[in-house]
Scaffold this motif. Structure first.
Motif, short mmCIF file in Angstrom:
data_model
loop_
_atom_site.label_atom_id
_atom_site.label_comp_id
_atom_site.label_asym_id
_atom_site.label_seq_id
_atom_site.Cartn_x
_atom_site.Cartn_y
_atom_site.Cartn_z
N MET A 1 6.59 -4.97 9.52
CA MET A 1 6.08 -3.93 8.65
C MET A 1 7.19 -3.15 7.93
O MET A 1 6.93 -2.36 7.05
CB MET A 1 5.21 -2.95 9.44
CG MET A 1 3.89 -3.54 9.87
SD MET A 1 2.84 -3.94 8.47
CE MET A 1 1.44 -4.62 9.29
N ASN A 2 8.47 -3.36 8.32
CA ASN A 2 9.54 -2.62 7.68
C ASN A 2 9.63 -2.93 6.19
O ASN A 2 9.94 -2.07 5.38
CB ASN A 2 10.87 -2.93 8.35
CG ASN A 2 10.95 -2.31 9.74
OD1 ASN A 2 10.27 -1.32 9.99
ND2 ASN A 2 11.77 -2.88 10.60
N LYS A 3 9.36 -4.20 5.82
CA LYS A 3 9.37 -4.53 4.39
C LYS A 3 8.25 -3.81 3.66
O LYS A 3 8.42 -3.37 2.52
CB LYS A 3 9.25 -6.05 4.21
CG LYS A 3 10.51 -6.81 4.61
CD LYS A 3 10.37 -8.28 4.28
CE LYS A 3 11.65 -9.04 4.63
NZ LYS A 3 11.53 -10.48 4.32
N PHE B 1 3.13 -8.68 2.11
CA PHE B 1 3.01 -7.40 1.40
C PHE B 1 3.91 -7.34 0.17
O PHE B 1 3.89 -6.34 -0.56
CB PHE B 1 3.34 -6.25 2.35
CG PHE B 1 2.41 -6.18 3.53
CD1 PHE B 1 1.08 -5.82 3.36
CD2 PHE B 1 2.86 -6.50 4.80
CE1 PHE B 1 0.22 -5.77 4.43
CE2 PHE B 1 2.00 -6.45 5.89
CZ PHE B 1 0.67 -6.09 5.71
N GLU B 2 4.70 -8.38 -0.06
CA GLU B 2 5.54 -8.43 -1.25
C GLU B 2 4.84 -9.11 -2.42
O GLU B 2 5.40 -9.18 -3.52
CB GLU B 2 6.85 -9.16 -0.92
CG GLU B 2 7.68 -8.44 0.15
CD GLU B 2 8.92 -9.22 0.53
OE1 GLU B 2 9.53 -9.85 -0.36
OE2 GLU B 2 9.29 -9.21 1.71
N LEU C 1 1.70 -5.10 -4.05
CA LEU C 1 2.55 -4.05 -4.61
C LEU C 1 1.76 -3.18 -5.58
O LEU C 1 1.94 -1.95 -5.62
CB LEU C 1 3.76 -4.67 -5.30
CG LEU C 1 4.73 -5.44 -4.40
CD1 LEU C 1 5.83 -6.09 -5.23
CD2 LEU C 1 5.32 -4.52 -3.34
N ALA C 2 0.90 -3.82 -6.37
CA ALA C 2 0.07 -3.06 -7.30
C ALA C 2 -0.89 -2.14 -6.55
O ALA C 2 -1.12 -0.99 -6.95
CB ALA C 2 -0.71 -4.01 -8.21
N TYR C 3 -1.46 -2.64 -5.45
CA TYR C 3 -2.34 -1.81 -4.62
C TYR C 3 -1.59 -0.61 -4.06
O TYR C 3 -2.09 0.52 -4.10
CB TYR C 3 -2.91 -2.66 -3.49
CG TYR C 3 -3.59 -1.88 -2.38
CD1 TYR C 3 -4.86 -1.33 -2.58
CD2 TYR C 3 -2.98 -1.71 -1.15
CE1 TYR C 3 -5.48 -0.61 -1.57
CE2 TYR C 3 -3.60 -1.00 -0.14
CZ TYR C 3 -4.85 -0.45 -0.35
OH TYR C 3 -5.46 0.27 0.65
N ILE C 4 -0.38 -0.82 -3.55
CA ILE C 4 0.40 0.27 -2.99
C ILE C 4 0.69 1.32 -4.06
O ILE C 4 0.53 2.53 -3.84
CB ILE C 4 1.70 -0.26 -2.36
CG1 ILE C 4 1.39 -1.08 -1.11
CG2 ILE C 4 2.64 0.89 -2.00
CD1 ILE C 4 2.58 -1.86 -0.57
N ASP C 5 1.10 0.87 -5.24
CA ASP C 5 1.37 1.81 -6.33
C ASP C 5 0.11 2.61 -6.70
O ASP C 5 0.16 3.81 -6.93
CB ASP C 5 1.86 1.05 -7.57
CG ASP C 5 3.36 0.83 -7.56
OD1 ASP C 5 4.03 1.31 -6.62
OD2 ASP C 5 3.86 0.18 -8.49
N HIS C 6 -1.00 1.90 -6.76
CA HIS C 6 -2.27 2.56 -7.11
C HIS C 6 -2.62 3.63 -6.08
O HIS C 6 -2.96 4.77 -6.43
CB HIS C 6 -3.38 1.53 -7.20
CG HIS C 6 -4.74 2.12 -7.36
ND1 HIS C 6 -5.15 2.73 -8.53
CD2 HIS C 6 -5.78 2.22 -6.49
CE1 HIS C 6 -6.39 3.19 -8.37
NE2 HIS C 6 -6.79 2.89 -7.15
N CYS C 7 -2.55 3.27 -4.81
CA CYS C 7 -2.93 4.23 -3.76
C CYS C 7 -1.98 5.43 -3.74
O CYS C 7 -2.42 6.57 -3.52
CB CYS C 7 -2.94 3.54 -2.40
SG CYS C 7 -4.27 2.33 -2.21
#
Length: 285
Positions: free
Chosen positions: A1-3, A173-174, A179-185
């Motif tokens: 999960m570190n990445k 997760f890369e 990445l788009a989901y993470i940015d959105h959230c």
């Protein structure tokens, strides 16, 4: 999960829509959900030391549906499904502890704690049983409730859940979609969270949980006796399909559903097909 934590902390600058060349490539897309329909009731419930945002849609006479979103997300991720299901069902959504519009404490995150939050929410709303639809972390929370509070569930739809940390695909997760989901959230958190300037602290707490949880044994899964669907997109970036198949084999009587041409974000990539899968689940005996 570190990445994953690295991706959370750094702005990835990916667009929220990752283009695909054909309908069968929709698994390569992430699109933000549309606006939610008007709620019958919404508010914040005082549960386990937090203020938990919830909203109720529709007024069906059958068993209510509780829909639980994934990690870093928020209840509105279900907008497409709520708009359809609320036509003939009562649908409940909420923001998990620290997510979206809900507050958090300094207590370490744990799936059993978040499951307890949802059970306490049902108590607050005076709702006895629900059919639970959970995605990703929401699916894990659903499995926890099925193990420890089966009396609160009529059935469980657990999509893209893992039951040990080894069920996560290294590097998944890369993917651009993730990445788009993470940015959105992260952007949504900055707009709606009561602690909008504390995203990194929130994400740190989540990462600490993901590093060691969940960690259930096969015997834990065999103890589930709620009618269960275990679902996964056939292009899921994060959850290993063999792991999902193993979960379905361990939970007694569980039905394995592989969603076609979608990834971890199936509810957004194929809203109609995903809702049809939920409706089939609701009719399951």
């Amino acid at each position: 999960m570190n990445k994953l934590w690295t991706m959370i902390c750094l702005s990835s600058a990916f667009l929220f829509n990752v283009s695909a060349t054909s309908a069968t490539d929709r698994w390569a897309e992430f699109s933000a959900p549309p606006a939610m329909p008007a709620a019958v009731r919404s508010g914040k419930a005082p549960v386990n030391g937090i203020e938990m945002y919830y909203a109720i849609y529709g007024s069906g006479e059958g068993t209510p549906i509780l829909m639980i979103h994934g990690g870093l997300g928020y209840a509105d991720i279900w907008a497409n499904q709520v708009a359809d299901l609320s036509r003939d069902h009562t649908v409940i959504v909420a923001d998990s502890r620290g997510h979206g519009r809900s507050t958090r404490t300094d207590a370490p995150y744990a799936y059993d704690l978040m499951a307890a939050d949802y059970v306490a929410l049902l108590d607050y709303l005076q709702i006895g049983k629900v059919a639970l639809v959970g995605w990703s972390d929401g699916g894990i929370i659903g499995l926890d409730i099925a193990m420890k509070h089966p009396e609160r569930l009529t059935k469980l739809f657990a999509h893209a859940a893992n039951t040990t940390t080894t069920g996560v695909i290294p590097g998944g997760f890369e993917a651009k979609t993730f990445l788009a989901y993470i940015d959105h959230c992260k952007a949504v958190y900055g707009r709606i969270s009561p602690t909008a300037n504390q995203y990194e602290a929130f994400a740190t707490q989540m990462n600490e949980m993901w590093s060691s949880q969940p960690n259930w044994s096969d015997d834990d899964l065999k103890a589930i006796h709620v009618p269960t669907v275990i679902a996964l997109g056939d292009h899921d970036e994060a959850i290993d399909r063999k792991h999902t198949e193993h979960i379905a084999q361990m939970v007694p009587g569980a039905k394995l559903v592989i969603l076609k041409d979608v990834s971890h974000f199936a509810m957004l990539q194929d809203p109609q097909g995903y809702t049809a899968a939920i409706r089939a689940f609701l009719e399951m005996r």
